[in-house]
Design a protein around this motif. Structure first.
Motif, PDB file in Angstrom:
ATOM      1  N   VAL A   1       3.177   7.678  -0.370  1.00 13.06           N
ATOM      2  CA  VAL A   1       4.139   8.086  -1.397  1.00 13.06           C
ATOM      3  C   VAL A   1       3.501   7.928  -2.764  1.00 13.06           C
ATOM      4  O   VAL A   1       2.850   6.906  -3.046  1.00 13.06           O
ATOM      5  CB  VAL A   1       5.439   7.251  -1.339  1.00 13.06           C
ATOM      6  N   TRP A   2       3.691   8.926  -3.613  1.00 15.50           N
ATOM      7  CA  TRP A   2       3.156   8.902  -4.974  1.00 15.50           C
ATOM      8  C   TRP A   2       4.284   9.187  -5.956  1.00 15.50           C
ATOM      9  O   TRP A   2       4.992  10.173  -5.824  1.00 15.50           O
ATOM     10  CB  TRP A   2       2.044   9.946  -5.109  1.00 15.50           C
ATOM     11  N   TRP A   3       4.442   8.279  -6.928  1.00 13.67           N
ATOM     12  CA  TRP A   3       5.368   8.477  -8.043  1.00 13.67           C
ATOM     13  C   TRP A   3       4.536   8.787  -9.295  1.00 13.67           C
ATOM     14  O   TRP A   3       4.022   7.863  -9.938  1.00 13.67           O
ATOM     15  CB  TRP A   3       6.198   7.222  -8.286  1.00 13.67           C
TER      16      TRP A   3
ATOM     17  N   PRO B   1       8.306  -0.734  -5.501  1.00 11.52           N
ATOM     18  CA  PRO B   1       8.080   0.486  -4.709  1.00 11.52           C
ATOM     19  C   PRO B   1       8.340   0.319  -3.219  1.00 11.52           C
ATOM     20  O   PRO B   1       8.876   1.219  -2.570  1.00 11.52           O
ATOM     21  CB  PRO B   1       6.599   0.795  -4.989  1.00 11.52           C
ATOM     22  N   SER B   2       7.978  -0.840  -2.659  1.00 12.07           N
ATOM     23  CA  SER B   2       8.107  -1.028  -1.214  1.00 12.07           C
ATOM     24  C   SER B   2       9.557  -1.136  -0.756  1.00 12.07           C
ATOM     25  O   SER B   2       9.837  -1.002   0.439  1.00 12.07           O
ATOM     26  CB  SER B   2       7.354  -2.290  -0.773  1.00 12.07           C
TER      27      SER B   2
ATOM     28  N   THR C   1      12.063   0.798  -2.003  1.00 10.04           N
ATOM     29  CA  THR C   1      12.752   2.080  -2.134  1.00 10.04           C
ATOM     30  C   THR C   1      12.817   2.745  -0.757  1.00 10.04           C
ATOM     31  O   THR C   1      12.030   2.423   0.136  1.00 10.04           O
ATOM     32  CB  THR C   1      12.019   3.008  -3.109  1.00 10.04           C
TER      33      THR C   1
ATOM     34  N   GLY D   1       9.484   4.208  -0.085  1.00 13.56           N
ATOM     35  CA  GLY D   1       8.488   3.146   0.015  1.00 13.56           C
ATOM     36  C   GLY D   1       8.518   2.439   1.347  1.00 13.56           C
ATOM     37  O   GLY D   1       7.477   2.022   1.873  1.00 13.56           O
TER      38      GLY D   1
ATOM     39  N   ALA E   1       6.416   4.261   3.892  1.00 17.45           N
ATOM     40  CA  ALA E   1       5.016   4.542   3.581  1.00 17.45           C
ATOM     41  C   ALA E   1       4.056   3.453   4.023  1.00 17.45           C
ATOM     42  O   ALA E   1       4.382   2.263   4.019  1.00 17.45           O
ATOM     43  CB  ALA E   1       4.869   4.775   2.075  1.00 17.45           C
TER      44      ALA E   1
ATOM     45  N   ARG F   1       1.147   3.549   2.299  1.00 16.56           N
ATOM     46  CA  ARG F   1       0.495   3.380   1.001  1.00 16.56           C
ATOM     47  C   ARG F   1       1.436   3.896  -0.070  1.00 16.56           C
ATOM     48  O   ARG F   1       2.072   4.952   0.093  1.00 16.56           O
ATOM     49  CB  ARG F   1      -0.814   4.178   0.991  1.00 16.56           C
ATOM     50  N   ARG F   2       1.540   3.161  -1.183  1.00 20.46           N
ATOM     51  CA  ARG F   2       2.449   3.516  -2.265  1.00 20.46           C
ATOM     52  C   ARG F   2       1.666   3.550  -3.576  1.00 20.46           C
ATOM     53  O   ARG F   2       1.095   2.542  -3.986  1.00 20.46           O
ATOM     54  CB  ARG F   2       3.604   2.500  -2.338  1.00 20.46           C
TER      55      ARG F   2
ATOM     56  N   THR G   1       1.631   4.316  -7.649  1.00 22.72           N
ATOM     57  CA  THR G   1       2.377   4.476  -8.888  1.00 22.72           C
ATOM     58  C   THR G   1       1.400   4.841 -10.019  1.00 22.72           C
ATOM     59  O   THR G   1       0.193   4.926  -9.811  1.00 22.72           O
ATOM     60  CB  THR G   1       3.113   3.177  -9.247  1.00 22.72           C
TER      61      THR G   1
ATOM     62  N   ASP H   1       0.573  -1.378  -2.068  1.00 25.03           N
ATOM     63  CA  ASP H   1       0.823  -0.844  -3.411  1.00 25.03           C
ATOM     64  C   ASP H   1      -0.489  -0.676  -4.164  1.00 25.03           C
ATOM     65  O   ASP H   1      -1.404  -1.504  -4.048  1.00 25.03           O
ATOM     66  CB  ASP H   1       1.721  -1.792  -4.219  1.00 25.03           C
TER      67      ASP H   1
END
Length: 313
Positions: free
Chosen positions: A120-122, A130-131, A133, A136, A139, A141-142, A144, A167
């Motif tokens: 996931v990419w924001w 992030p984890s 959400t 997240g 995923a 891998r997250r 930001t 993250d």
């Protein structure tokens, strides 16, 4: 090829993707992961361009969630991109309004590649944790990007508090080439002779702060941050030694200069990294970035970030 679908559902989008593959011979074989991108309407094309370029190295299915007005009537529009419009990937753009304007598992479940890792990419303002959400939690891998935040220091402290294994942050990935060059310089220095370090960068650059935190943690020396009057990102790292300073400096060019006492100036390739470069690097690894985690947990509190604001005043 682009196929637009109006007022639809993700199950219908998934069926259309399968039909397109059967009709055109486009296959999903070789897709190594699913990349979820949570953004807004204005950020779609920039994010897709980065994902398409990164997909040449990491073929994937890209799902872009353009989250709209949660108070608007509930609606889901979609666009499927394959072939030349999708790099080495399949791209699905979802315009989400009303009850759909929240990124959760139910919105994307039908589109996820089976038995493939999820990233996931924001690209915009990151979530606090992030984890935790809905995306997240799916995923491996997250990713930001704290550089999108108005207050870089506040963003880094927030990411530190909410950090979990898996993250990472684009501001850290942009440092890769700087860290390689600085580590190479330090390998050839007597570290006992280094008295202090200065990192020069733009005042709104989280990469500058992360580089200072990395150096503080690694060297256990005073690291001062100074703010450049021109440009963006990092401009120089200065290591103060009794026999003369060692300076790695880059202006607006793609080439840095290394100044060392008693030696000719060296020119070193140090290009500015694009989102495509950083995203491709992050997709190469799905294991935890332990160094990044340690820099947030240990280096950030050790770094004298208060001196940054004092120097601005």
């Amino acid at each position: 090829m682009k196929i637009r679908m109006h007022d639809t559902a993700t199950s219908q989008v998934a069926k259309r993707i399968s039909a397109v593959r059967e009709d055109s011979g486009v296959v999903a074989l070789g897709r190594v992961l699913t990349l979820l991108i949570a953004t807004d309407d204005a950020g779609i094309e920039q994010a897709v361009d980065a994902a398409n370029a990164a997909s040449l190295e990491h073929p994937c299915r890209v799902i872009v969630l353009a989250l709209g007005d949660p108070e608007a009537p509930t609606r889901l529009d979609a666009e499927i991109r394959v072939g030349g419009d999708a790099g080495a990937s399949e791209v699905v753009v979802l315009w989400c309004q009303g009850a759909n304007a929240r990124a959760d598992e139910s919105l994307v479940a039908a589109l996820l590649l089976p038995d493939a890792p999820i990233v996931v990419w924001w690209p915009g303002t990151p979530p606090a944790v992030p984890s935790e959400t809905p995306l997240g939690r799916l995923a491996h891998r997250r990713i930001t990007d704290s550089s999108s935040c108005a207050d870089a220091e506040k963003a880094l402290w927030s990411l530190r508090e909410g950090h979990r294994d898996g993250d990472t942050d684009m501001a850290w990935t942009r440092l890769t080439l700087w860290r390689i060059q600085v580590a190479g310089i330090l390998d050839h220095l007597d570290l006992d002779r280094v008295r202090s370090v200065t990192v020069d960068g733009a005042p709104d650059s989280p990469s500058t702060m992360l580089l200072a935190a990395w150096l503080t943690r690694g060297l256990h020396l005073p690291v001062t941050i100074t703010h450049s009057k021109a440009g963006h990102g990092i401009r120089a790292v200065r290591l103060r030694c009794p026999e003369g300073d060692v300076v790695l400096s880059r202006s607006q060019s793609q080439v840095a200069r290394l100044y060392q006492h008693g030696r000719p100036v060296q020119r070193i390739a140090l290009p500015r990294r694009t989102d495509q470069d950083c995203l491709a690097e992050e997709l190469r690894r799905l294991d935890p970035d332990e160094v990044y985690g340690a820099v947030l947990a240990e280096g950030l509190p050790m770094a004298d970030l208060a001196a940054v604001q004092a120097s601005e005043r």
